[in-house]
Design a protein around this motif. Structure first.
Motif, PDB file in Angstrom:
ATOM      1  N   ALA A 174       0.834  -1.111  -0.028  1.00 56.54           N
ATOM      2  CA  ALA A 174      -0.082   0.064   0.237  1.00 56.54           C
ATOM      3  C   ALA A 174       0.932   1.269  -0.036  1.00 56.54           C
ATOM      4  O   ALA A 174       0.397   2.216   0.490  1.00 56.54           O
ATOM      5  N   ARG A 175       2.164   1.086  -0.331  1.00 64.16           N
ATOM      6  CA  ARG A 175       3.036   2.370  -0.616  1.00 64.16           C
ATOM      7  C   ARG A 175       2.513   3.511  -1.583  1.00 64.16           C
ATOM      8  O   ARG A 175       1.829   3.182  -2.381  1.00 64.16           O
TER       9      ARG A 175
ATOM     10  N   ALA B  37     -11.340  -7.556   4.298  1.00 62.17           N
ATOM     11  CA  ALA B  37     -11.373  -5.948   4.683  1.00 62.17           C
ATOM     12  C   ALA B  37     -11.513  -5.937   6.030  1.00 62.17           C
ATOM     13  O   ALA B  37     -12.335  -6.687   6.732  1.00 62.17           O
ATOM     14  N   GLN B  38     -11.190  -4.550   6.215  1.00 65.51           N
ATOM     15  CA  GLN B  38     -11.445  -4.163   7.843  1.00 65.51           C
ATOM     16  C   GLN B  38     -12.080  -2.943   7.834  1.00 65.51           C
ATOM     17  O   GLN B  38     -11.729  -2.012   7.030  1.00 65.51           O
TER      18      GLN B  38
ATOM     19  N   LYS C 223      -3.550  -4.400   2.073  1.00 61.71           N
ATOM     20  CA  LYS C 223      -2.261  -4.549   1.292  1.00 61.71           C
ATOM     21  C   LYS C 223      -2.549  -4.641  -0.211  1.00 61.71           C
ATOM     22  O   LYS C 223      -1.618  -4.460  -1.007  1.00 61.71           O
ATOM     23  N   CYS C 224      -3.714  -4.871  -0.548  1.00 65.99           N
ATOM     24  CA  CYS C 224      -4.106  -5.177  -2.012  1.00 65.99           C
ATOM     25  C   CYS C 224      -4.690  -3.856  -2.735  1.00 65.99           C
ATOM     26  O   CYS C 224      -5.352  -4.030  -3.681  1.00 65.99           O
ATOM     27  N   THR C 225      -4.560  -2.906  -1.953  1.00 69.75           N
ATOM     28  CA  THR C 225      -5.313  -1.566  -2.566  1.00 69.75           C
ATOM     29  C   THR C 225      -4.924  -1.330  -3.909  1.00 69.75           C
ATOM     30  O   THR C 225      -5.865  -1.016  -4.752  1.00 69.75           O
ATOM     31  N   HIS C 226      -3.581  -1.415  -4.178  1.00 67.10           N
ATOM     32  CA  HIS C 226      -3.089  -1.128  -5.495  1.00 67.10           C
ATOM     33  C   HIS C 226      -3.606  -2.302  -6.435  1.00 67.10           C
ATOM     34  O   HIS C 226      -3.556  -2.296  -7.673  1.00 67.10           O
TER      35      HIS C 226
ATOM     36  N   LEU D 171     -10.114  -8.690  -5.948  1.00 70.93           N
ATOM     37  CA  LEU D 171      -9.737  -9.903  -6.471  1.00 70.93           C
ATOM     38  C   LEU D 171     -10.908 -10.812  -6.383  1.00 70.93           C
ATOM     39  O   LEU D 171     -11.703 -10.957  -5.723  1.00 70.93           O
ATOM     40  N   PRO D 172     -10.708 -11.947  -7.264  1.00 69.77           N
ATOM     41  CA  PRO D 172     -11.814 -13.008  -7.442  1.00 69.77           C
ATOM     42  C   PRO D 172     -11.446 -14.176  -6.293  1.00 69.77           C
ATOM     43  O   PRO D 172     -10.568 -14.253  -5.811  1.00 69.77           O
TER      44      PRO D 172
END
Length: 271
Positions: free
Chosen positions: A18-19, A165-166, A196-199, A206-207
């Protein structure tokens, strides 16, 4: 693995972060450009960068992703997956094929954060009867233990990467409870927080996947979220690349279920 699939895998790994800014080296990997060309793209306004030295830049991640996606329709493994051709199969057909999974690692990628209360335990949880749901889940442990033993006897190792998700939704809290019992029965579950999967989810979420040797099943759902079979994709190269990515993400980026629980409740974890 072909060189193009290898590049897709490299990009996919770099996107699990997520940088806000990327290093020049990572930006070169994503774009395929030299540092000189990257500086030219900054000068012309195609990329947004921040100077960190007399000759060094860091590059804004979202601008790099947008730039790359305009030039590479298949930017990550999940873009390749999204455009892959396959055969639609029903939920019973999917269940039957998974019951006969070939020897090797069977990966499940679980991403959905909502689901209609179709399962008895989730229905009980949804209705607020969490204690009854937990009791039934505990009673299912022996069945999961038997299933794990049956799979191991056939040389099948089942692993799950859960991407919640949170804050956790009601369904997410149910999944956490369910996975605790799965792990207690000998199952392997790791948790990759969705932030962590934002980008990586720049275009779409994601599936939900089942990845077996030589084949990928992309789960399908109704507009309400109920499972309705999958798209079966017979592609050993894609299957192998996704297997390697999921293994890397699980081993290098994810938390154990206990670690995730303590991370969500630091005071409880320190007790």
């Amino acid at each position: 693995m072909s060189s193009e699939t290898h590049r897709l895998q490299q990009r996919t790994r770099l996107m699990v972060d997520a940088r806000t800014y990327l290093s020049p080296t990572d930006t070169q990997t994503l774009t395929g450009h030299t540092r000189h060309t990257l500086r030219l793209r900054v000068d012309e306004g195609s990329l947004v960068a921040h100077r960190v030295g007399t000759r060094t830049f860091s590059y804004r991640t979202d601008s790099v992703i947008t730039y790359c996606q305009r030039r590479h329709p298949e930017f990550t493994l999940f873009d390749r997956l999204d455009s892959a051709e396959g055969e639609l199969i029903t939920e019973p057909e999917l269940t039957a094929e998974l019951d006969h999974a070939p020897a090797g690692t069977w990966w499940t990628l679980a991403r959905r954060d909502h689901c209609p209360p179709d399962w008895p335990t989730w229905q009980a949880w949804y209705q607020g009867e969490t204690e009854r749901a937990e009791q039934v889940l505990a009673e299912q442990q022996s069945r999961w233990e038997q299933e794990n033993a049956r799979l191991r006897a056939r040389g099948v190792l089942r692993r799950t990467l859960w991407v919640p998700a949170q804050p956790l939704s009601g369904y997410g809290r149910y999944c956490l409870a369910r996975y605790r019992h799965v792990v207690a029965a000998g199952g392997q579950v790791r948790v990759l927080p969705a932030w962590k999967c934002t980008h990586l989810e720049h275009r779409r979420s994601l599936p939900d996947l089942e990845v077996l040797p030589g084949v990928v099943y992309a789960r399908r759902h109704t507009h309400l979220g109920s499972r309705t079979g999958a798209l079966r994709i017979q592609d050993p190269g894609l299957s192998g690349a996704l297997h390697e990515f999921l293994t890397w993400a699980s081993d290098r980026q994810a938390l154990s279920l206990i670690g995730f629980t303590r991370w969500r409740h630091p005071l409880q974890g320190a007790a």
